[in-house]
Write a protein that holds these residues in place. Sequence first.
Motif, PDB file in Angstrom:
ATOM      1  N   LYS A 173      -6.501  87.643  23.724  1.00  0.00           N
ATOM      2  CA  LYS A 173      -5.435  88.498  23.190  1.00  0.00           C
ATOM      3  C   LYS A 173      -5.963  89.851  22.689  1.00  0.00           C
ATOM      4  O   LYS A 173      -5.862  90.169  21.502  1.00  0.00           O
ATOM      5  N   PRO A 174      -6.518  90.648  23.616  1.00  0.00           N
ATOM      6  CA  PRO A 174      -7.093  91.935  23.206  1.00  0.00           C
ATOM      7  C   PRO A 174      -6.031  92.948  22.785  1.00  0.00           C
ATOM      8  O   PRO A 174      -4.892  92.901  23.264  1.00  0.00           O
ATOM      9  N   ASN A 175      -6.432  93.845  21.906  1.00  0.00           N
ATOM     10  CA  ASN A 175      -5.577  94.961  21.513  1.00  0.00           C
ATOM     11  C   ASN A 175      -5.723  96.135  22.475  1.00  0.00           C
ATOM     12  O   ASN A 175      -4.878  97.024  22.505  1.00  0.00           O
ATOM     13  N   LEU A 176      -6.818  96.120  23.257  1.00  0.00           N
ATOM     14  CA  LEU A 176      -7.116  97.198  24.187  1.00  0.00           C
ATOM     15  C   LEU A 176      -8.083  96.676  25.243  1.00  0.00           C
ATOM     16  O   LEU A 176      -8.891  95.796  24.954  1.00  0.00           O
ATOM     17  N   ILE A 177      -7.973  97.228  26.454  1.00  0.00           N
ATOM     18  CA  ILE A 177      -8.860  96.825  27.548  1.00  0.00           C
ATOM     19  C   ILE A 177      -9.589  98.056  28.076  1.00  0.00           C
ATOM     20  O   ILE A 177      -8.970  99.101  28.302  1.00  0.00           O
ATOM     21  N   LEU A 178     -10.905  97.915  28.271  1.00  0.00           N
ATOM     22  CA  LEU A 178     -11.717  98.928  28.953  1.00  0.00           C
ATOM     23  C   LEU A 178     -12.051  98.347  30.322  1.00  0.00           C
ATOM     24  O   LEU A 178     -12.648  97.273  30.417  1.00  0.00           O
ATOM     25  N   ALA A 181      -2.438  96.692  38.524  1.00  0.00           N
ATOM     26  CA  ALA A 181      -1.151  96.299  39.106  1.00  0.00           C
ATOM     27  C   ALA A 181      -0.714  94.925  38.598  1.00  0.00           C
ATOM     28  O   ALA A 181       0.471  94.712  38.303  1.00  0.00           O
ATOM     29  N   LYS A 182      -1.662  93.989  38.477  1.00  0.00           N
ATOM     30  CA  LYS A 182      -1.328  92.656  37.975  1.00  0.00           C
ATOM     31  C   LYS A 182      -0.791  92.711  36.550  1.00  0.00           C
ATOM     32  O   LYS A 182       0.151  91.998  36.202  1.00  0.00           O
ATOM     33  N   ILE A 183      -1.394  93.561  35.732  1.00  0.00           N
ATOM     34  CA  ILE A 183      -0.922  93.718  34.348  1.00  0.00           C
ATOM     35  C   ILE A 183       0.509  94.256  34.332  1.00  0.00           C
ATOM     36  O   ILE A 183       1.354  93.800  33.556  1.00  0.00           O
ATOM     37  N   GLN A 184       0.789  95.228  35.173  1.00  0.00           N
ATOM     38  CA  GLN A 184       2.116  95.828  35.202  1.00  0.00           C
ATOM     39  C   GLN A 184       3.188  94.847  35.674  1.00  0.00           C
ATOM     40  O   GLN A 184       4.362  95.009  35.355  1.00  0.00           O
ATOM     41  N   GLN A 185       2.788  93.834  36.418  1.00  0.00           N
ATOM     42  CA  GLN A 185       3.731  92.823  36.892  1.00  0.00           C
ATOM     43  C   GLN A 185       4.059  91.792  35.827  1.00  0.00           C
ATOM     44  O   GLN A 185       4.980  91.001  35.992  1.00  0.00           O
ATOM     45  N   ARG A 186       3.307  91.794  34.745  1.00  0.00           N
ATOM     46  CA  ARG A 186       3.499  90.818  33.667  1.00  0.00           C
ATOM     47  C   ARG A 186       4.089  91.506  32.444  1.00  0.00           C
ATOM     48  O   ARG A 186       3.403  92.212  31.726  1.00  0.00           O
ATOM     49  N   SER A 187       5.362  91.288  32.215  1.00  0.00           N
ATOM     50  CA  SER A 187       6.031  91.947  31.088  1.00  0.00           C
ATOM     51  C   SER A 187       5.428  91.551  29.743  1.00  0.00           C
ATOM     52  O   SER A 187       5.483  92.316  28.785  1.00  0.00           O
ATOM     53  N   ASP A 188       4.824  90.365  29.671  1.00  0.00           N
ATOM     54  CA  ASP A 188       4.211  89.919  28.422  1.00  0.00           C
ATOM     55  C   ASP A 188       2.859  90.578  28.154  1.00  0.00           C
ATOM     56  O   ASP A 188       2.319  90.470  27.058  1.00  0.00           O
ATOM     57  N   LEU A 189       2.309  91.298  29.157  1.00  0.00           N
ATOM     58  CA  LEU A 189       1.002  91.946  28.998  1.00  0.00           C
ATOM     59  C   LEU A 189       1.059  93.465  29.128  1.00  0.00           C
ATOM     60  O   LEU A 189       0.070  94.141  28.850  1.00  0.00           O
ATOM     61  N   GLN A 190       2.177  94.003  29.540  1.00  0.00           N
ATOM     62  CA  GLN A 190       2.293  95.445  29.784  1.00  0.00           C
ATOM     63  C   GLN A 190       2.013  96.291  28.555  1.00  0.00           C
ATOM     64  O   GLN A 190       1.653  97.460  28.677  1.00  0.00           O
ATOM     65  N   TYR A 191       2.177  95.739  27.392  1.00  0.00           N
ATOM     66  CA  TYR A 191       1.999  96.490  26.147  1.00  0.00           C
ATOM     67  C   TYR A 191       0.531  96.792  25.849  1.00  0.00           C
ATOM     68  O   TYR A 191       0.221  97.650  25.023  1.00  0.00           O
ATOM     69  N   ILE A 192      -0.399  96.077  26.483  1.00  0.00           N
ATOM     70  CA  ILE A 192      -1.821  96.250  26.174  1.00  0.00           C
ATOM     71  C   ILE A 192      -2.325  97.557  26.796  1.00  0.00           C
ATOM     72  O   ILE A 192      -2.258  97.725  28.011  1.00  0.00           O
ATOM     73  N   PRO A 193      -2.806  98.481  25.985  1.00  0.00           N
ATOM     74  CA  PRO A 193      -3.331  99.731  26.551  1.00  0.00           C
ATOM     75  C   PRO A 193      -4.624  99.496  27.317  1.00  0.00           C
ATOM     76  O   PRO A 193      -5.479  98.726  26.883  1.00  0.00           O
ATOM     77  N   ILE A 194      -4.731 100.145  28.465  1.00  0.00           N
ATOM     78  CA  ILE A 194      -5.920 100.024  29.301  1.00  0.00           C
ATOM     79  C   ILE A 194      -6.535 101.399  29.491  1.00  0.00           C
ATOM     80  O   ILE A 194      -5.856 102.343  29.904  1.00  0.00           O
TER      81      ILE A 194
END
Length: 140
Positions: free
Chosen positions: A61-66, A81-94
Amino acid sequence: MTAQLLNIRQQFSLHRDKKILLVEDNDINRMLLSDYLSYCGYEVQSLPEGSQFLSTIEKFKPNLILLDLKLPDIDGYSLLAKIQQRSDLQYIPIFVVSAFAFKTDQEKAMKLGARRYFVKPVNLTELILAIEEELACQCR
């Protein structure tokens, strides 16, 4: 350099409980960046490839991804793209951290949801300032 690092560490002790997921295939880069982020007070989980990306996000459950774009098993664009397909993960800044310096690479990553794009070698002070700015926005 040491004094500068100490100042940054003292200035940003606010976000010590924040978690960062680092996805970087180069062992030395991954170790150095992970150590630096830990030194700055972040909890860091690192991956050398993308195969465990989604499961690690769900567990850690990261607050940010590098994210590096060039990984041995999958490219970083696919992970974006996989992150954008998951509404439960889209909030995580990359934040993308890549050796790909072309404008087209940056534009593609940003269109796929990356918040920031850093070209290697990364200026660590700029990276930490960007991370802190992003995490401060999450706290509001």
